[in-house]
Write an enzyme that holds these catalytic residues in place. Structure first.
Site, short mmCIF file in Angstrom:
data_model
loop_
_atom_site.label_atom_id
_atom_site.label_comp_id
_atom_site.label_asym_id
_atom_site.label_seq_id
_atom_site.Cartn_x
_atom_site.Cartn_y
_atom_site.Cartn_z
N LYS A 59 -6.38 8.60 5.45
CA LYS A 59 -6.60 7.80 4.24
C LYS A 59 -7.20 6.44 4.63
O LYS A 59 -8.11 5.94 3.97
CB LYS A 59 -5.27 7.62 3.48
CG LYS A 59 -4.85 8.90 2.79
CD LYS A 59 -3.39 8.94 2.38
CE LYS A 59 -3.02 10.34 1.90
NZ LYS A 59 -1.59 10.53 1.70
N GLN A 103 3.86 7.18 1.10
CA GLN A 103 3.68 8.50 1.73
C GLN A 103 5.01 9.28 1.69
O GLN A 103 6.04 8.77 2.14
CB GLN A 103 3.18 8.32 3.17
CG GLN A 103 2.85 9.61 3.88
CD GLN A 103 1.66 10.36 3.29
OE1 GLN A 103 0.64 9.77 2.97
NE2 GLN A 103 1.80 11.66 3.13
N ASP A 126 -0.97 7.73 -6.99
CA ASP A 126 -0.52 9.10 -6.73
C ASP A 126 -0.13 9.80 -8.03
O ASP A 126 0.15 11.01 -8.04
CB ASP A 126 0.69 9.06 -5.78
CG ASP A 126 0.50 9.94 -4.57
OD1 ASP A 126 -0.54 10.61 -4.49
OD2 ASP A 126 1.39 9.96 -3.70
#
Ligand code: NAP
Length: 293
Positions: A59, A103, A126
């Protein structure tokens, strides 16, 4: 019965991702050329999960390639829930940051649902905050989880008709299966969601024109689960040992299934790269909303 296709189309996620990234890069370079603040992404990684470190590095590389501002908070595994909450609250207030990604998975002493609810929904790139998931359910514009978005992008890139198709999704997680079922419904597919308690899962899978597996079990989906000429999308990423070599494989037994389907995503190189591209796309979307662009 339709004769199976012996040479399926390989749905190349790298190619799809490159196309998305090129578009985002052009928009970001336009922002830079006007001397405006670029979109910013903040990633928080807690602990030492090796796969998570690889995902976060990917990322970070994608941000650099595109010209996004990025920061990564690498925190020790013993970080407390309170410490993590304080860090997220301070990033919520940081005007240089448009997107926050925590994460997953988090260490077991930290409750992911509690942490996600701390993220400002406008920065929830997200798409996992209940505010965004609720908007997705009610069909409103919102930040949508990246992997399900990526699956739709792959189908659209290859002009695969979704409308009116029978889609079977194996897996019902909040991260993939459930939001994907809503996106496929929004695209007018007829959707069935299967899971670990589903009876006759191979028979149900065989009804799919579009079969999507998001389980996390290597080579679960065999040829006899797949209707001839179906489209097969493999979201799973599993580590296996073959001939003493560590390999990444999907949920679909690729070699077994490929002679029976019309098109299939490989692992690696299928859904994974598109997920990263959609994260960049969501960060740009959050930037535009937050800056009224
Ligand atoms: P998850 O939260 O563990 O959910 C797995 C789902 O699979 C659950 O709904 C579970 O059913 C179901 N399941 C488990 N065993 C099954 C079986 N034998 N038959 C049918 N269904 C079964 O996993 P996730 O986060 O959704 O991730 C799924 C996979 O996708 C993993 O391999 C993950 O690494 C991968 N992934 C890939 C990407 C990417 O970018 N390519 C992104 C995210 C995730 P129950 O609900 O009944 O337990």
């Amino acid at each position: 019965m339709t004769k199976p296709n012996t040479t399926p189309l390989i749905l190349n996620g790298k190619e799809v991702s490159e196309q998305i990234i090129t578009k985002i890069k052009a928009e970001v370079s336009n922002i830079h050329s006007k001397n405006k603040r670029p979109p910013g992404l903040s990633v928080i990684l807690v602990g030492d999960n090796p796969a998570s470190h690889v995902y976060v590095n990917n990322k970070e590389k994608a941000c650099i390639k595109i010209g996004l501002h990025s920061e990564v908070h690498r925190l020790p595994a013993n970080t407390s829930e309170e410490e993590l909450i304080d860090i997220i609250k301070s990033i919520n207030k940081n005007n240089a940051i448009d997107g926050i990604l925590v994460q997953l998975p988090l260490p077991i002493h930290i409750k992911a649902e509690k942490i996600i609810e701390i993220i400002d929904p406008a920065k929830d790139i997200d798409g996992l905050h209940p505010y965004n998931l609720g908007k997705l359910l009610s069909g409103q514009k919102c930040l949508v989880p990246c992997t399900p978005l990526g699956v739709i992008e792959i189908l659209k890139y290859y002009s695969i008709n979704i409308r009116g198709m029978n889609a079977v999704i194996i897996g019902r997680s909040t991260l993939v299966g459930k939001p994907l079922s809503l996106l496929m419904l929004n695209e007018n597919a007829t959707v069935t969601v299967a899971h670990s308690k589903t009876d006759n899962i191979d028979g149900i899978s065989r009804t799919a024109d579009i079969l999507i597996s998001a389980v996390g079990k290597a080579k679960l989906v065999k040829k006899n689960w797949v209707k001839p000429n179906a489209i097969v999308i493999d979201v799973g990423i599993n580590k296996t040992l073959e001939n003493n070599k560590s390999l990444l494989v999907g949920d679909v037994d690729f070699e077994d299934v490929k002679s029976n389907c019309k098109a299939i995503t490989p692992v690696p190189g299928g859904v994974g790269p598109v997920t990263v591209a959609m994260l960049m796309s969501n960060t740009l979307q959050a930037y535009k909303i937050n800056n009224n662009v």
